[in-house]
Design an enzyme around this catalytic site. Structure first.
Site, PDB file in Angstrom:
ATOM      1  N   ASP A 172      -1.607  -1.341  12.519  1.00 47.14           N
ATOM      2  CA  ASP A 172      -1.004  -2.529  11.920  1.00 47.14           C
ATOM      3  C   ASP A 172      -1.049  -3.659  12.956  1.00 47.14           C
ATOM      4  O   ASP A 172      -2.109  -4.236  13.173  1.00 47.14           O
ATOM      5  CB  ASP A 172       0.426  -2.123  11.511  1.00 47.14           C
ATOM      6  N   LYS A 211      -4.873  -2.180   8.805  1.00 52.13           N
ATOM      7  CA  LYS A 211      -4.449  -3.448   8.180  1.00 52.13           C
ATOM      8  C   LYS A 211      -4.887  -4.568   9.112  1.00 52.13           C
ATOM      9  O   LYS A 211      -4.076  -5.086   9.884  1.00 52.13           O
ATOM     10  CB  LYS A 211      -2.914  -3.489   8.109  1.00 52.13           C
ATOM     11  N   PHE A 224       3.009  -3.031   1.987  1.00 50.76           N
ATOM     12  CA  PHE A 224       3.603  -1.826   2.570  1.00 50.76           C
ATOM     13  C   PHE A 224       3.160  -0.611   1.774  1.00 50.76           C
ATOM     14  O   PHE A 224       3.400  -0.517   0.574  1.00 50.76           O
ATOM     15  CB  PHE A 224       5.129  -1.917   2.637  1.00 50.76           C
ATOM     16  N   VAL A 225       2.497   0.317   2.464  1.00 56.94           N
ATOM     17  CA  VAL A 225       1.951   1.489   1.773  1.00 56.94           C
ATOM     18  C   VAL A 225       2.658   2.765   2.210  1.00 56.94           C
ATOM     19  O   VAL A 225       3.143   2.866   3.342  1.00 56.94           O
ATOM     20  CB  VAL A 225       0.428   1.614   1.998  1.00 56.94           C
ATOM     21  N   ASP A 240       5.737   6.754   5.369  1.00 58.51           N
ATOM     22  CA  ASP A 240       7.081   6.744   4.787  1.00 58.51           C
ATOM     23  C   ASP A 240       7.623   5.343   4.598  1.00 58.51           C
ATOM     24  O   ASP A 240       7.154   4.378   5.196  1.00 58.51           O
ATOM     25  CB  ASP A 240       8.042   7.471   5.723  1.00 58.51           C
TER      26      ASP A 240
HETATM   27  P1  XMP Z   1       1.684  -1.033  14.804  1.00 61.98           P
HETATM   28  O1  XMP Z   1       2.289  -2.330  14.327  1.00 61.98           O
HETATM   29  O2  XMP Z   1       2.290  -0.576  16.094  1.00 61.98           O
HETATM   30  O3  XMP Z   1       2.145  -0.064  13.671  1.00 61.98           O
HETATM   31  O4  XMP Z   1       0.172  -1.072  14.805  1.00 61.98           O
HETATM   32  C1  XMP Z   1       1.854   1.246  13.634  1.00 61.98           C
HETATM   33  C2  XMP Z   1       2.968   1.956  12.935  1.00 61.98           C
HETATM   34  O5  XMP Z   1       3.632   1.113  11.991  1.00 61.98           O
HETATM   35  C3  XMP Z   1       3.981   1.821  10.840  1.00 61.98           C
HETATM   36  N1  XMP Z   1       3.463   1.081   9.660  1.00 61.98           N
HETATM   37  C4  XMP Z   1       3.585   1.463   8.393  1.00 61.98           C
HETATM   38  N2  XMP Z   1       4.171   2.553   7.872  1.00 61.98           N
HETATM   39  N3  XMP Z   1       3.529   1.830   5.724  1.00 61.98           N
HETATM   40  C5  XMP Z   1       4.145   2.718   6.523  1.00 61.98           C
HETATM   41  O6  XMP Z   1       4.648   3.706   6.023  1.00 61.98           O
HETATM   42  C6  XMP Z   1       2.939   0.708   6.176  1.00 61.98           C
HETATM   43  O7  XMP Z   1       2.400  -0.081   5.383  1.00 61.98           O
HETATM   44  C7  XMP Z   1       2.965   0.524   7.594  1.00 61.98           C
HETATM   45  N4  XMP Z   1       2.480  -0.452   8.393  1.00 61.98           N
HETATM   46  C8  XMP Z   1       2.813  -0.069   9.645  1.00 61.98           C
HETATM   47  C9  XMP Z   1       3.377   3.186  10.993  1.00 61.98           C
HETATM   48  O8  XMP Z   1       4.394   4.097  11.303  1.00 61.98           O
HETATM   49  C10 XMP Z   1       2.431   3.103  12.152  1.00 61.98           C
HETATM   50  O9  XMP Z   1       2.425   4.270  12.917  1.00 61.98           O
HETATM   51 MG    MG Z   2       6.093   5.298  10.092  1.00 60.59          MG
END
Ligand code: XMP
Ligand code: MG
Length: 183
Positions: A106, A134, A155-156, A162
């Site tokens: 993300d 993403k 948000f997926v 989760d």
């Molecule tokens: P970063 O921002 O560190 O994010 O790249 C990684 C972590 O963010 C969570 N994440 C999500 N979890 N649906 C989720 O269930 C989403 O759409 C989402 N976007 C980010 C996830 O835990 C991931 O490890």
């Molecule tokens: Mg998570």
């Protein structure tokens, strides 16, 4: 989209069958690269636990498995930017080839932190394998070597992902209805 959890899903992005087919492809693509390297697959808990179980079986090479848990999110849907290790790996990784298995890339905060952490501990290489990406949300320069699917900025949940610890056991990946997390 049946059942109690399914009612909170706005749209299915990837079905169980589509995920299985893509994971098989990724595993087959990775196998020749790691054939003689005895990689350590490191799953980022908890979101990647289901993907991990599938990708190691799709990539038929001798390997080790490890698990690391980090926290940055709490139960919110946006990253705090601060990454903390809450459970560390159990073996020495110096000189080893790592495959970090993540559910979703993300902002990039988690994976850029982990990549640096593992390189500091002496890993020979750190390969990043993420089921979802993403790209629109990226804040850190980080390159994923293997990506299952690119997803829109929604948000997926499901297949390990989760919201407030729920929906991890949905067999598909879907967009959560915004009203579920906005009230
Ligand atoms: P970063 O921002 O560190 O994010 O790249 C990684 C972590 O963010 C969570 N994440 C999500 N979890 N649906 C989720 O269930 C989403 O759409 C989402 N976007 C980010 C996830 O835990 C991931 O490890
Ligand atoms: Mg998570």
């Amino acid at each position: 989209m049946n059942g109690e959890m399914g009612q909170d899903i706005l749209k299915v992005l990837y079905t169980e069958e589509e995920i299985a087919a893509r994971v098989r492809e990724l595993g087959a693509e990775m196998a020749p690269k790691f054939q003689d390297k005895r990689p350590i697959f490191i799953s980022v808990l908890r979101g990647a636990f289901i993907f991990m179980a599938d990708i190691v079986r799709a990539c038929q090479v001798p390997c080790d498995v490890e698990f690391i848990a980090v926290s940055s999110y709490g139960d919110a849907t946006a990253s705090s930017g601060v990454v903390k290790i809450t459970h560390d790996i159990q073996q020495d990784i110096s000189g080893r080839h790592l495959v970090v298995v993540e559910d979703i890339l993300d902002s990039g905060n988690t994976l850029s932190f982990l990549q640096q952490y593992f390189l500091t501990k002496g890993a020979a290489s750190v390969t990043i394998c993420t089921l979802l990406d993403k790209p629109e949300r990226r804040k850190k320069a980080i390159h994923a070597d293997y990506v299952g699917f690119a997803v829109p900025d929604e948000f997926v949940v499901g297949y390990g992902l989760d919201y407030a610890q729920k929906y991890r056991n949905l067999p598909y990946i879907g967009i959560l209805k915004p009203e579920v997390y906005s009230n």
